[in-house]
Write a protein that holds these residues in place. Sequence first.
Motif, mmCIF file in Angstrom:
data_model
loop_
_atom_site.group_PDB
_atom_site.id
_atom_site.type_symbol
_atom_site.label_atom_id
_atom_site.label_comp_id
_atom_site.label_asym_id
_atom_site.label_seq_id
_atom_site.Cartn_x
_atom_site.Cartn_y
_atom_site.Cartn_z
ATOM 1 N N ALA A 131 0.846 -1.204 0.000
ATOM 2 C CA ALA A 131 0.000 0.000 0.000
ATOM 3 C C ALA A 131 0.872 1.241 0.000
ATOM 4 O O ALA A 131 2.060 1.182 0.350
ATOM 5 N N LEU A 132 0.339 2.351 -0.403
ATOM 6 C CA LEU A 132 0.937 3.684 -0.276
ATOM 7 C C LEU A 132 2.128 3.926 -1.199
ATOM 8 O O LEU A 132 2.642 5.053 -1.257
ATOM 9 N N ASN A 133 2.584 2.908 -1.935
ATOM 10 C CA ASN A 133 3.825 3.041 -2.703
ATOM 11 C C ASN A 133 3.684 3.822 -4.001
ATOM 12 O O ASN A 133 4.670 4.000 -4.708
ATOM 13 N N THR A 134 2.482 4.306 -4.293
ATOM 14 C CA THR A 134 2.304 5.076 -5.543
ATOM 15 C C THR A 134 2.188 6.571 -5.311
ATOM 16 O O THR A 134 1.939 7.307 -6.258
ATOM 17 N N VAL A 135 2.358 7.008 -4.061
ATOM 18 C CA VAL A 135 2.307 8.449 -3.775
ATOM 19 C C VAL A 135 3.495 8.877 -2.914
ATOM 20 O O VAL A 135 4.062 8.088 -2.165
ATOM 21 N N ASN A 136 3.826 10.147 -3.049
ATOM 22 C CA ASN A 136 4.850 10.774 -2.214
ATOM 23 C C ASN A 136 4.447 10.723 -0.743
ATOM 24 O O ASN A 136 3.263 10.743 -0.411
ATOM 25 N N CYS A 137 5.440 10.721 0.150
ATOM 26 C CA CYS A 137 5.141 10.522 1.569
ATOM 27 C C CYS A 137 4.307 11.646 2.184
ATOM 28 O O CYS A 137 3.562 11.416 3.131
ATOM 29 N N GLU A 138 4.416 12.849 1.627
ATOM 30 C CA GLU A 138 3.583 13.928 2.170
ATOM 31 C C GLU A 138 2.125 13.783 1.752
ATOM 32 O O GLU A 138 1.220 14.230 2.457
ATOM 33 N N VAL A 139 1.921 13.163 0.600
ATOM 34 C CA VAL A 139 0.552 12.852 0.175
ATOM 35 C C VAL A 139 0.010 11.657 0.963
ATOM 36 O O VAL A 139 -1.167 11.626 1.330
ATOM 37 N N MET A 140 0.892 10.691 1.266
ATOM 38 C CA MET A 140 0.467 9.528 2.073
ATOM 39 C C MET A 140 -0.253 9.957 3.336
ATOM 40 O O MET A 140 -1.309 9.433 3.668
ATOM 41 N N ILE A 141 0.386 10.925 4.048
ATOM 42 C CA ILE A 141 -0.133 11.277 5.384
ATOM 43 C C ILE A 141 -1.104 12.449 5.347
ATOM 44 O O ILE A 141 -1.695 12.784 6.366
ATOM 45 N N GLU A 142 -1.292 13.054 4.181
ATOM 46 C CA GLU A 142 -2.202 14.197 4.072
ATOM 47 C C GLU A 142 -2.800 14.204 2.669
ATOM 48 O O GLU A 142 -2.414 15.003 1.813
ATOM 49 N N PRO A 143 -3.734 13.298 2.416
ATOM 50 C CA PRO A 143 -4.266 13.170 1.048
ATOM 51 C C PRO A 143 -4.917 14.449 0.533
ATOM 52 O O PRO A 143 -4.980 14.636 -0.688
ATOM 53 N N THR A 144 -5.365 15.329 1.425
ATOM 54 C CA THR A 144 -6.004 16.564 0.955
ATOM 55 C C THR A 144 -5.008 17.556 0.356
ATOM 56 O O THR A 144 -5.414 18.582 -0.173
ATOM 57 N N ARG A 145 -3.715 17.244 0.422
ATOM 58 C CA ARG A 145 -2.743 18.036 -0.341
ATOM 59 C C ARG A 145 -3.055 18.019 -1.834
ATOM 60 O O ARG A 145 -2.636 18.887 -2.582
ATOM 61 N N VAL A 146 -3.702 16.943 -2.269
ATOM 62 C CA VAL A 146 -4.140 16.814 -3.663
ATOM 63 C C VAL A 146 -5.657 16.948 -3.646
ATOM 64 O O VAL A 146 -6.327 16.219 -2.915
ATOM 65 N N PRO A 147 -6.215 17.899 -4.405
ATOM 66 C CA PRO A 147 -7.653 18.189 -4.257
ATOM 67 C C PRO A 147 -8.558 17.089 -4.817
ATOM 68 O O PRO A 147 -8.194 16.374 -5.739
ATOM 69 N N GLY A 148 -9.739 16.989 -4.254
ATOM 70 C CA GLY A 148 -10.786 16.099 -4.788
ATOM 71 C C GLY A 148 -10.477 14.634 -4.586
ATOM 72 O O GLY A 148 -9.693 14.251 -3.719
ATOM 73 N N ASP A 149 -11.104 13.809 -5.401
ATOM 74 C CA ASP A 149 -10.916 12.368 -5.289
ATOM 75 C C ASP A 149 -9.682 11.919 -6.048
ATOM 76 O O ASP A 149 -9.412 12.365 -7.163
ATOM 77 N N HIS A 150 -8.918 11.039 -5.441
ATOM 78 C CA HIS A 150 -7.786 10.385 -6.097
ATOM 79 C C HIS A 150 -7.517 9.108 -5.317
ATOM 80 O O HIS A 150 -7.974 8.955 -4.181
ATOM 81 N N ASN A 151 -6.779 8.186 -5.915
ATOM 82 C CA ASN A 151 -6.790 6.807 -5.425
ATOM 83 C C ASN A 151 -5.490 6.299 -4.825
ATOM 84 O O ASN A 151 -4.401 6.689 -5.237
#
Lengths: 220, 220
Positions: A131-151
Amino acid sequence: MKIAILGTGMVGNALGTKLVQVGHEVTMGSRNANNAAAQNWASSLGERAHAATFRAAAAFGELVISCTGGMHSMEALESVGAEPLRNKILIDVSNPLQQDTDGSIILGFCNTDSLGERIQKAFPATRVVKALNTVNCEVMIEPTRVPGDHNLFICGNDAAAKKEVTKYLSEWFGWKAENIIDLGDLTASRGTEMMMPLWMRLFQGVIGHPHFNYHIVRGR
Amino acid sequence: MKIAILGTGMVGNALGTKLVQVGHEVTMGSRNANNAAAQNWASSLGERAHAATFRAAAAFGELVISCTGGMHSMEALESVGAEPLRNKILIDVSNPLQQDTDGSIILGFCNTDSLGERIQKAFPATRVVKALNTVNCEVMIEPTRVPGDHNLFICGNDAAAKKEVTKYLSEWFGWKAENIIDLGDLTASRGTEMMMPLWMRLFQGVIGHPHFNYHIVRGR
């Protein structure tokens, strides 16, 4: 909850810090008990944060997060051994990245193999969830850094472990459960690890920062 | 415009049919001039659709679209030879998929190599642009099958060729130019071809139909 973080890099720091902040007790493991990065991290966060060897950290954790450099994960886990990992959920966050002779970043193995599968094969009594290996670590712990829905993508051979991890990702970091896509068994790790070359190109060549993610849009 | 479609499969059919419908003259190439699939396709579409060998089709086209099975693309292009492809844009749509011994779908080569690069290396006087290989053929020709914004990836060593192809993808199929992401040089083909294992898993194991796509969502 007692959680082991294996790895003292950016990812281990980000995950460990967030987990302490939301109330868990975290031990960061590294090769040596007196690793400076792990000790600095622990002392900056107070009494719920500890530093130890990989083995002692894994023994401490009710759940283990593997986030060493992907080409070193097997070695780190072998230094732990099977017993401290028995029956525990291990979340594998790493990608087996290495530098090619021309300086470009490639995967050390892929296509017919993956790190997720290698860990599960070496530790059959451990409940491995990729899990989590497709996003940067700051996005891992704060998904709202990227707006709206994402997976996020999750896979593993143990359905109950995936359910638990999905719940943790929501509770710890705020990922909406409906945005976490269960890809099935651990062979799907091949697919998520193989997204790294596109991710690196988007990061370095297109977007210029690592705070982006994939949204799978479904049509008719 | 005179366009060559190399390949008589689902992708060649979808692209060729759409291109005839929007007013172009299309020759579908295959190994033999009397290939039944190509002849049926041509006769169903009237006088702007033709069937020919790979070589005759490529010679006919001002632009060439390579959409043979990815493990056969090099052989098809070698049967064309360099001259009919000289100075032309070649859009490489294929992925080098093959079946592994256990029946699973893998890439025939990847990570340090890609089909896009192989074609460019073998045909240095051809303007190779990798595009469309991350979506199903029905999404290629009708992006509104998937709602809202979602992305295509394009790469190539010739910036002017990429600009032209971006314009064509908008004119022919209705892709918004702002949703077509230029990943840079052709080594980025590695990244887009390596998305296939995730794509296959989403198709077969999660979504159940091929009408979906990736939207790259950018954060702060």
